[in-house]
Scaffold this motif. Structure first.
Motif, PDB file in Angstrom:
ATOM      1  N   VAL A 112       0.852  -1.199   0.000  1.00 56.41           N
ATOM      2  CA  VAL A 112       0.000   0.000   0.000  1.00 56.41           C
ATOM      3  C   VAL A 112       0.881   1.239   0.000  1.00 56.41           C
ATOM      4  O   VAL A 112       1.965   1.233   0.608  1.00 56.41           O
ATOM      5  CB  VAL A 112      -0.928   0.020   1.245  1.00 56.41           C
ATOM      6  N   HIS A 113       0.463   2.298  -0.667  1.00 60.36           N
ATOM      7  CA  HIS A 113       1.127   3.587  -0.481  1.00 60.36           C
ATOM      8  C   HIS A 113       0.071   4.673  -0.248  1.00 60.36           C
ATOM      9  O   HIS A 113      -1.065   4.570  -0.718  1.00 60.36           O
ATOM     10  CB  HIS A 113       2.039   3.938  -1.667  1.00 60.36           C
ATOM     11  N   LYS A 114       0.475   5.712   0.506  1.00 60.88           N
ATOM     12  CA  LYS A 114      -0.451   6.768   0.911  1.00 60.88           C
ATOM     13  C   LYS A 114      -0.023   8.161   0.472  1.00 60.88           C
ATOM     14  O   LYS A 114      -0.728   9.139   0.727  1.00 60.88           O
ATOM     15  CB  LYS A 114      -0.632   6.749   2.435  1.00 60.88           C
ATOM     16  N   GLU A 115       1.139   8.255  -0.167  1.00 63.24           N
ATOM     17  CA  GLU A 115       1.611   9.563  -0.631  1.00 63.24           C
ATOM     18  C   GLU A 115       2.504   9.382  -1.847  1.00 63.24           C
ATOM     19  O   GLU A 115       2.959   8.281  -2.153  1.00 63.24           O
ATOM     20  CB  GLU A 115       2.378  10.284   0.475  1.00 63.24           C
ATOM     21  N   THR A 116       2.748  10.486  -2.551  1.00 57.99           N
ATOM     22  CA  THR A 116       3.584  10.430  -3.743  1.00 57.99           C
ATOM     23  C   THR A 116       4.167  11.806  -4.007  1.00 57.99           C
ATOM     24  O   THR A 116       3.928  12.762  -3.250  1.00 57.99           O
ATOM     25  CB  THR A 116       2.746   9.964  -4.953  1.00 57.99           C
ATOM     26  N   GLU A 117       4.913  11.916  -5.090  1.00 58.06           N
ATOM     27  CA  GLU A 117       5.423  13.213  -5.541  1.00 58.06           C
ATOM     28  C   GLU A 117       4.824  13.512  -6.903  1.00 58.06           C
ATOM     29  O   GLU A 117       4.778  12.644  -7.768  1.00 58.06           O
ATOM     30  CB  GLU A 117       6.950  13.200  -5.627  1.00 58.06           C
ATOM     31  N   GLU A 118       4.349  14.728  -7.053  1.00 62.62           N
ATOM     32  CA  GLU A 118       3.771  15.145  -8.323  1.00 62.62           C
ATOM     33  C   GLU A 118       4.671  16.169  -8.996  1.00 62.62           C
ATOM     34  O   GLU A 118       5.780  16.439  -8.525  1.00 62.62           O
ATOM     35  CB  GLU A 118       2.368  15.722  -8.088  1.00 62.62           C
ATOM     36  N   LYS A 119       4.174  16.755 -10.050  1.00 60.04           N
ATOM     37  CA  LYS A 119       4.935  17.786 -10.742  1.00 60.04           C
ATOM     38  C   LYS A 119       5.136  18.989  -9.838  1.00 60.04           C
ATOM     39  O   LYS A 119       4.297  19.257  -8.969  1.00 60.04           O
ATOM     40  CB  LYS A 119       4.196  18.186 -12.017  1.00 60.04           C
ATOM     41  N   PRO A 120       6.243  19.719  -9.995  1.00 57.31           N
ATOM     42  CA  PRO A 120       6.521  20.879  -9.137  1.00 57.31           C
ATOM     43  C   PRO A 120       5.363  21.872  -9.128  1.00 57.31           C
ATOM     44  O   PRO A 120       4.829  22.240 -10.177  1.00 57.31           O
ATOM     45  CB  PRO A 120       7.781  21.502  -9.769  1.00 57.31           C
ATOM     46  N   GLY A 121       4.950  22.282  -7.932  1.00 54.67           N
ATOM     47  CA  GLY A 121       3.887  23.265  -7.780  1.00 54.67           C
ATOM     48  C   GLY A 121       2.482  22.681  -7.739  1.00 54.67           C
ATOM     49  O   GLY A 121       1.517  23.401  -7.498  1.00 54.67           O
ATOM     50  N   TRP A 122       2.361  21.381  -7.952  1.00 56.46           N
ATOM     51  CA  TRP A 122       1.031  20.774  -7.961  1.00 56.46           C
ATOM     52  C   TRP A 122       0.488  20.539  -6.553  1.00 56.46           C
ATOM     53  O   TRP A 122      -0.722  20.488  -6.361  1.00 56.46           O
ATOM     54  CB  TRP A 122       1.060  19.452  -8.732  1.00 56.46           C
ATOM     55  N   CYS A 123       1.365  20.390  -5.599  1.00 58.08           N
ATOM     56  CA  CYS A 123       0.934  20.098  -4.229  1.00 58.08           C
ATOM     57  C   CYS A 123       1.436  21.193  -3.287  1.00 58.08           C
ATOM     58  O   CYS A 123       2.651  21.341  -3.085  1.00 58.08           O
ATOM     59  CB  CYS A 123       1.460  18.744  -3.769  1.00 58.08           C
ATOM     60  N   THR A 124       0.516  21.934  -2.734  1.00 56.93           N
ATOM     61  CA  THR A 124       0.896  22.990  -1.783  1.00 56.93           C
ATOM     62  C   THR A 124       1.279  22.405  -0.434  1.00 56.93           C
ATOM     63  O   THR A 124       1.919  23.075   0.376  1.00 56.93           O
ATOM     64  CB  THR A 124      -0.282  23.958  -1.583  1.00 56.93           C
ATOM     65  N   ASP A 125       0.891  21.167  -0.187  1.00 58.66           N
ATOM     66  CA  ASP A 125       1.178  20.488   1.076  1.00 58.66           C
ATOM     67  C   ASP A 125       1.344  19.002   0.762  1.00 58.66           C
ATOM     68  O   ASP A 125       0.523  18.425   0.055  1.00 58.66           O
ATOM     69  CB  ASP A 125       0.022  20.698   2.056  1.00 58.66           C
ATOM     70  N   PRO A 126       2.400  18.355   1.261  1.00 54.90           N
ATOM     71  CA  PRO A 126       2.614  16.937   0.948  1.00 54.90           C
ATOM     72  C   PRO A 126       1.524  16.021   1.483  1.00 54.90           C
ATOM     73  O   PRO A 126       1.439  14.855   1.083  1.00 54.90           O
ATOM     74  CB  PRO A 126       3.971  16.637   1.610  1.00 54.90           C
ATOM     75  N   HIS A 127       0.692  16.548   2.393  1.00 59.59           N
ATOM     76  CA  HIS A 127      -0.404  15.749   2.947  1.00 59.59           C
ATOM     77  C   HIS A 127      -1.740  16.008   2.263  1.00 59.59           C
ATOM     78  O   HIS A 127      -2.768  15.473   2.683  1.00 59.59           O
ATOM     79  CB  HIS A 127      -0.548  16.029   4.452  1.00 59.59           C
ATOM     80  N   LEU A 128      -1.726  16.832   1.216  1.00 60.26           N
ATOM     81  CA  LEU A 128      -2.960  17.190   0.523  1.00 60.26           C
ATOM     82  C   LEU A 128      -2.952  16.671  -0.914  1.00 60.26           C
ATOM     83  O   LEU A 128      -1.885  16.411  -1.482  1.00 60.26           O
ATOM     84  CB  LEU A 128      -3.148  18.715   0.519  1.00 60.26           C
ATOM     85  N   PRO A 129      -4.127  16.508  -1.523  1.00 59.78           N
ATOM     86  CA  PRO A 129      -4.219  16.056  -2.917  1.00 59.78           C
ATOM     87  C   PRO A 129      -3.514  17.034  -3.849  1.00 59.78           C
ATOM     88  O   PRO A 129      -3.464  18.223  -3.558  1.00 59.78           O
ATOM     89  CB  PRO A 129      -5.733  16.048  -3.186  1.00 59.78           C
ATOM     90  N   PRO A 130      -2.968  16.513  -4.954  1.00 60.84           N
ATOM     91  CA  PRO A 130      -2.986  15.105  -5.365  1.00 60.84           C
ATOM     92  C   PRO A 130      -1.800  14.281  -4.889  1.00 60.84           C
ATOM     93  O   PRO A 130      -1.577  13.180  -5.395  1.00 60.84           O
ATOM     94  CB  PRO A 130      -2.988  15.210  -6.880  1.00 60.84           C
ATOM     95  N   CYS A 131      -1.047  14.816  -3.898  1.00 62.10           N
ATOM     96  CA  CYS A 131       0.128  14.087  -3.415  1.00 62.10           C
ATOM     97  C   CYS A 131      -0.182  13.124  -2.281  1.00 62.10           C
ATOM     98  O   CYS A 131       0.623  12.248  -1.970  1.00 62.10           O
ATOM     99  CB  CYS A 131       1.210  15.078  -2.961  1.00 62.10           C
ATOM    100  N   ALA A 132      -1.330  13.281  -1.646  1.00 61.26           N
ATOM    101  CA  ALA A 132      -1.754  12.399  -0.553  1.00 61.26           C
ATOM    102  C   ALA A 132      -3.250  12.613  -0.331  1.00 61.26           C
ATOM    103  O   ALA A 132      -3.847  13.534  -0.894  1.00 61.26           O
ATOM    104  CB  ALA A 132      -0.974  12.702   0.724  1.00 61.26           C
ATOM    105  N   ALA A 133      -3.856  11.743   0.497  1.00 62.07           N
ATOM    106  CA  ALA A 133      -5.284  11.850   0.807  1.00 62.07           C
ATOM    107  C   ALA A 133      -6.125  11.915  -0.471  1.00 62.07           C
ATOM    108  O   ALA A 133      -7.067  12.687  -0.574  1.00 62.07           O
ATOM    109  CB  ALA A 133      -5.547  13.083   1.682  1.00 62.07           C
ATOM    110  N   PHE A 134      -5.766  11.051  -1.440  1.00 67.30           N
ATOM    111  CA  PHE A 134      -6.375  11.175  -2.759  1.00 67.30           C
ATOM    112  C   PHE A 134      -6.512   9.812  -3.435  1.00 67.30           C
ATOM    113  O   PHE A 134      -5.562   9.027  -3.476  1.00 67.30           O
ATOM    114  CB  PHE A 134      -5.513  12.098  -3.622  1.00 67.30           C
ATOM    115  N   VAL A 135      -7.708   9.526  -3.958  1.00 61.99           N
ATOM    116  CA  VAL A 135      -7.929   8.413  -4.888  1.00 61.99           C
ATOM    117  C   VAL A 135      -8.840   8.939  -5.991  1.00 61.99           C
ATOM    118  O   VAL A 135      -9.507   9.955  -5.823  1.00 61.99           O
ATOM    119  CB  VAL A 135      -8.569   7.182  -4.209  1.00 61.99           C
ATOM    120  N   GLU A 136      -8.847   8.237  -7.120  1.00 61.42           N
ATOM    121  CA  GLU A 136      -9.693   8.667  -8.234  1.00 61.42           C
ATOM    122  C   GLU A 136     -11.108   8.109  -8.085  1.00 61.42           C
ATOM    123  O   GLU A 136     -11.373   7.223  -7.256  1.00 61.42           O
ATOM    124  CB  GLU A 136      -9.069   8.223  -9.556  1.00 61.42           C
TER     125      GLU A 136
END
Length: 404
Positions: A269-293
């Protein structure tokens, strides 16, 4: 002197006669008045009970009227008894009316013991004892929004779910009876309304009190490849990692998807990731975490109770909902995740898109896609406005909160 004496003696009989006549008239008048008293109900005399003991009722007797002391006592006792009975009756009528504020809204007048606030999709017989209807109660619910064109895909998907899973099909093409070629279809629930999305169905047929018996609710699209998926193993991993909202990992080399939902081959299981620069204002917020489609989400019973209320009645495509799911669990970055070891393939079949209408020279799917984008903007605006209004109502500056 003789004259004076005779004068005085002559007045005495006259005065005596006048006195006798006056007395007689008074007695007669009193008697006549007395005769009228029996028509006056003594029960109408509002005498305080504290006064009664001090009255000598032996003097209250009128034989001509037929009202004795004992009669008066009986009447008075009857009056007090009736008054007390009437008061008690009114009190009982008031307190005997059922009103239970803790009952579900609208059922406050029912005794709590008869209230059945929740239901299910369990199939029951038309005969026999109700207690013997169910030999098995599925613990999980799986829904697919389908057209008959995808029957092979759905058949393969359903076979990945054991008898612990209740199957519910939402038919947007109106074709239901053809599915009976599959044995499992005869035990499934079928709901048919043309040209609707799974979120339209979910809002109307998956109320939290209806799906309350199920530990997890799968709300899936029809174009998912499940060759590498096992539902029982998936549930075990969701429980193990404490996921309230989840989805299977997506094949990373098939179709477009977010980094967060791409399958990783080195973990369960994974609960976080890295997105393109500037896409995530907080590493705990979508789309880098706390996110599913929204193509294949899985909700716990408690999480779904919140999500269902967040689904808008008129916004049917669900775009934007995936970014807001985090508001229904806390902490979201720990309770929302992707299950990598049980993964699926998003085939990207545009079947629902083709249910649109061609307008202004545009293909049916183009009109559907445009509405999807509009709904995303509308949902974000509604959510932001609702949150700002709430914080202002409680005297908090919205800009100082971490809800956005």
């Amino acid at each position: 002197m003789g004259i004076i004496t005779r004068s005085a003696n002559s007045r005495k009989p006259s005065e005596s006669m006048r006195l006798i006549v006056t007395t007689f008239v008074g007695v007669v008048f009193g008697f006549l008045i007395g005769l009228s008293f029996p028509t006056l109900s003594l029960t109408k005399l509002n005498l305080p009970s504290s006064l009664l003991p001090s009255l000598d009722l032996s003097y209250i007797e009128d034989k001509n009227a037929g009202l004795s002391t004992q009669t008066f006592i009986n009447v008075w006792s009857s009056f007090k008894s009736n008054a007390s009975s009437s008061t008690q009756s009114r009190s009982l009528n008031t307190t005997s009316k059922i009103w239970v504020p803790s009952n579900p809204r609208g059922a406050e007048r029912l005794p709590p013991g008869i209230v059945e606030a929740e239901s299910d999709f369990y199939l029951r017989r038309l005969w026999g004892k109700p207690s013997e209807d169910l030999t098995l109660k599925p613990k999980y619910l799986v829904t697919f929004t389908v057209s008959y064109d995808q029957k092979k895909n759905i058949d393969a998907a359903v076979k990945k779910f054991s008898e612990n899973f209740m199957i519910l099909l939402f038919h947007y093409d109106g074709r239901t009876t053809e599915w009976d070629e599959f044995e499992w279809s005869k035990r499934a629930i079928h709901v048919s309304v043309r040209r609707q999305t799974k979120w339209w169905y979910a809002k109307r047929f998956l109320h939290p009190d209806i799906v309350a018996p199920y530990d997890y609710i799968f709300i899936w699209d029809e174009d998912l490849g499940v060759e590498h998926f096992n539902a029982e193993e998936y549930i075990k991993l969701v429980r193990k990692h404490g996921l309230e909202i989840s989805q299977p990992g997506l094949e990373p080399n098939k179709g477009l998807t977010w980094q967060m939902t791409k399958r990783r081959g080195d973990r369960e299981v994974h609960k976080e990731t890295e997105e393109k620069p500037g896409w995530c204002t907080d590493p705990h917020l979508p789309p880098c975490a706390a996110f599913v489609e929204i193509m294949a989400p899985v909700f716990s019973r408690n999480a779904w109770r919140c999500v269902w209320h967040m689904i808008q009645n008129d916004l049917i495509h669900g775009w934007g909902l995936d970014f807001a799911l985090r508001k229904c669990v806390e902490p979201a970055h720990e309770k929302i995740g992707v299950v990598d070891s049980q993964w699926i393939v998003h085939q990207g079949v545009p079947s629902l898109g083709n249910q649109g209408e061609a307008t202004n020279g545009k293909a049916p799917w183009q009109g559907v896609r445009e509405r999807c984008r509009k709904e995303w903007t509308m949902f974000q605006s509604r959510l932001t406005n609702a949150e700002n209004a709430y914080y202002k109502a409680i005297g908090v500056d919205p800009s100082n909160t971490t809800a956005h």
